[in-house]
Write an enzyme that holds these catalytic residues in place. Structure first.
Site, PDB file in Angstrom:
ATOM      1  N   ASP A   1     -93.745 -61.115 108.673  1.00  0.00           N
ATOM      2  CA  ASP A   1     -93.689 -61.662 107.322  1.00  0.00           C
ATOM      3  C   ASP A   1     -95.095 -62.056 106.853  1.00  0.00           C
ATOM      4  OD1 ASP A   1     -91.708 -62.739 105.263  1.00  0.00           O
ATOM      5  OD2 ASP A   1     -92.875 -64.551 105.670  1.00  0.00           O
TER       6      ASP A   1
ATOM      7  N   GLU B   1     -95.581 -56.839 106.617  1.00  0.00           N
ATOM      8  CA  GLU B   1     -95.407 -57.019 105.176  1.00  0.00           C
ATOM      9  C   GLU B   1     -96.740 -57.488 104.626  1.00  0.00           C
ATOM     10  OE1 GLU B   1     -92.886 -59.606 101.925  1.00  0.00           O
ATOM     11  OE2 GLU B   1     -93.820 -60.542 103.645  1.00  0.00           O
TER      12      GLU B   1
HETATM   13  C1  NOJ Z   1     -91.764 -62.641 102.385  1.00  0.00           C
HETATM   14  C2  NOJ Z   1     -90.290 -62.546 102.542  1.00  0.00           C
HETATM   15  O1  NOJ Z   1     -89.897 -61.198 102.431  1.00  0.00           O
HETATM   16  C3  NOJ Z   1     -89.681 -63.419 101.475  1.00  0.00           C
HETATM   17  O2  NOJ Z   1     -88.286 -63.258 101.397  1.00  0.00           O
HETATM   18  C4  NOJ Z   1     -90.060 -64.846 101.763  1.00  0.00           C
HETATM   19  O3  NOJ Z   1     -89.607 -65.679 100.709  1.00  0.00           O
HETATM   20  C5  NOJ Z   1     -91.571 -65.011 101.891  1.00  0.00           C
HETATM   21  N1  NOJ Z   1     -92.180 -63.967 102.669  1.00  0.00           N
HETATM   22  C6  NOJ Z   1     -91.913 -66.314 102.546  1.00  0.00           C
HETATM   23  O4  NOJ Z   1     -91.606 -66.267 103.912  1.00  0.00           O
END
Ligand code: NOJ
Length: 539
Positions: A207, A266
């Site tokens: 993440d 991500e």
């Molecule tokens: C990215 C995640 O995909 C999202 O759902 C989340 O709110 C944020 N990161 C914070 O962790």
């Protein structure tokens, strides 16, 4: 390619299970691990399965759910609402038995403010865990330490009255950022990673990994024009710090100490050159390419994204494409208009015929659109804050529509988000029994992809001349070629080629509409409305 060349994360298709909306086994309205285990046959392992090679599980760790699981209160446990560690072990065993790998979601930029680490850190300035998070004095005069903004709105700093300092949170105030400069933090996170690797997890989605580090002096970010506070800054001091590279190298060497593990990151912000810089043998295996998710429904736009990814990643780094996920409006809702199922098939063909790993978002295989919600039904914090400018992410997180039974077969209780009203017609069971459904098309495409080395690894080459109606391209590997032709619109089209192709010897692998035109000649191809065709030939 021989079967021994098969590498699950490069050659397979990965399916994103948003756990709380997938399948509920105990009637509490939330999806859970036993529910997922009951549905594994749907994903792979039988003749009637969809045929996915891996699942990415959204966070299943204990969480107060301020950000629906992305505020983790314990990295080494399963949230009791989703099941137990024994259920998790059973999931791994049952998934592996069906040839499905399992990726977990590691949220290492921040924790919940209810994590024991933060409770200790916050308890006093002398706490041995004080430095596990980012604590700073205010500016002279009392304001926050700098101008940084939270992604979800407002300042990125919250004042703690008891210890009279600010702490930093890139997201909600209930999601304090970990201090990655502290080696004890890094060690604790490595231990958590090892904990799951030892349980047989095959890999991880990281993440917002490029936000792990902040500049140690916390300078103001330069400002620019933008809609929300966060968009009005150049994020040069709060993301993509140089320390990321050694941190990823360390993460990678941990993964490499286990066989065939993989990672996908991500990336925060969308810069293909930066994405490429994280994708290598001492970094991540893949970084999500989100460009498909914000393109207009225009073949030129998609082709530009593909060519840009190809150029930046080169032949060695591996692309990874996604049309929809838990943060984005579903692509059928974005593009579908009056023809959702037609658009779903064309989009699926685009996604599943790239040189790059496709990530599917649960429900896209039946052409599931967003759930329409009223303001009062919104629970996602950014949606509550920015409605109606931005409705948040609840609409794209609706329950999976399994069958025509109550609540679409998702739960016997009250679903945490409402089920769409069309579930009696739009559901997986109905589509599995229909050879012409979107579901059957996905299954056929994935089967073809699995059997066709050119589709998995072949080089991408644009074939058609510029057109806002359709796109044709080749994928070429030693000894085999695939030709993909897509009509994005509801009227027939003739796509002309940039150079002639030998039009003999091709066999039609899959067509969205076998009854409509997909006529190939050396200089052009005729396609019926929303036709999506994949031809294969050897040589
Ligand atoms: C990215 C995640 O995909 C999202 O759902 C989340 O709110 C944020 N990161 C914070 O962790």
């Amino acid at each position: 390619m021989t079967s021994s060349d098969w590498l699950w994360w490069r050659d397979g298709a990965i399916y994103h299970v948003y756990l709380r909306s997938f399948a509920d086994s105990n009637g509490d309205g939330l999806g859970d691990l036993p529910g997922l285990i009951d549905r594994l046959d749907y994903l792979n392992g039988t003749r009637d399965s969809l045929g996915v090679d891996a699942i990415w599980l959204s966070p299943c760790f204990p969480s107060p759910d301020k950000d629906f699981g992305y505020d983790v209160a314990d990295f080494n446990a399963i949230d009791p609402r989703y099941g137990t560690l024994a259920d998790f072990d059973r999931l791994i065993a049952e998934a592996h038995r069906r040839g499905i790998r399992v990726l977990l979601d590691l949220v290492y930029n921040h924790t919940s403010d209810q994590h024991l680490w933060f409770l200790e850190s916050r308890s006093s300035r002398q706490s041995p865990r004080r430095d596990w998070y980012v604590w700073r004095d205010g500016r002279p005069g009392g304001g926050p330490p700098n101008n940084w903004q939270s992604v979800f709105g407002g300042r990125a700093w919250t004042w703690d009255e008891a210890t009279r300092q600010f702490y930093y949170h890139m997201f909600l105030r209930e999601q304090p950022d970990l201090n990655w400069h502290n080696p004890d933090v890094r060690r604790a996170l490595s231990d958590a990673t090892r904990f799951w690797l030892d349980r047989g997890v095959d890999g991880f989605r990281l993440d917002v990994f490029n936000a792990w580090y902040e500049h140690p002096d916390y300078p103001d970010n330069p400002t620019k024009l933008g809609l929300r506070g966060f968009d009005r800054q150049h994020h040069i001091y709060d993301v993509d710090r140089p320390e990321m590279h050694p941190a990823l190298a360390e993460f990678r060497s941990l993964l490499n100490s286990y066989p065939e593990r993989a990672s996908v990151g991500e990336l925060f912000g969308a810069d293909p050159a930066r994405a490429a810089s994280y994708c290598n043998d001492h970094g991540l295996h893949m970084v999500f390419n989100f460009e498909f998710s914000y393109r207009a429904w225009d073949p030129e736009a998609f082709c530009t994204s593909i060519e840009s990814a190809e150029r930046h990643l080169g032949a060695d780094a591996w692309p990874c494409y996604v049309l929809s996920n838990h943060d984005l409006s579903r692509h059928v809702s974005r593009y579908g208009g009056d023809h959702p199922a037609e658009v779903a098939r064309v989009a699926a063909t685009l996604l599943l015929t790239q040189r790059g790993t496709p990530f599917l978002y649960y429900g896209e295989e039946i052409g599931l659109p967003d759930v329409p919600l009223r303001r009062s039904q919104i629970v996602d914090p950014p949606g509550r804050r920015y409605w109606p400018l931005y409705k948040g992410r609840d609409p794209n997180r609706g329950p999976m529509q399994w069958d025509s039974g109550p609540n679409a077969g998702f739960t016997t209780g009250t679903p945490w988000l409402p089920v769409r009203l069309d579930y009696a017609e739009l559901n997986a069971a109905a589509q599995q029994g229909d050879a012409r459904s979107v579901w059957s098309f996905y299954r056929d495409l994935m089967r073809l992809r699995r059997l066709t080395p050119a589709l998995r690894r072949g080089a991408f080459e644009r074939l058609s001349r510029p057109s806002h109606q359709g796109l044709a391209y080749l994928r070429a590997s030693p000894g085999q070629q695939a030709l993909i032709a897509l009509n994005f619109r509801s009227t027939p089209v003739r796509l002309t080629f940039q150079h002639p192709v030998d039009s003999s010897g091709w066999s039609l692998g899959v067509a969205a509409h076998p009854e409509r035109a997909a006529r190939l000649s050396p200089g052009e191809i005729d396609l019926g409305a929303f036709q999506a065709a994949v031809f294969v030939r050897s040589g």
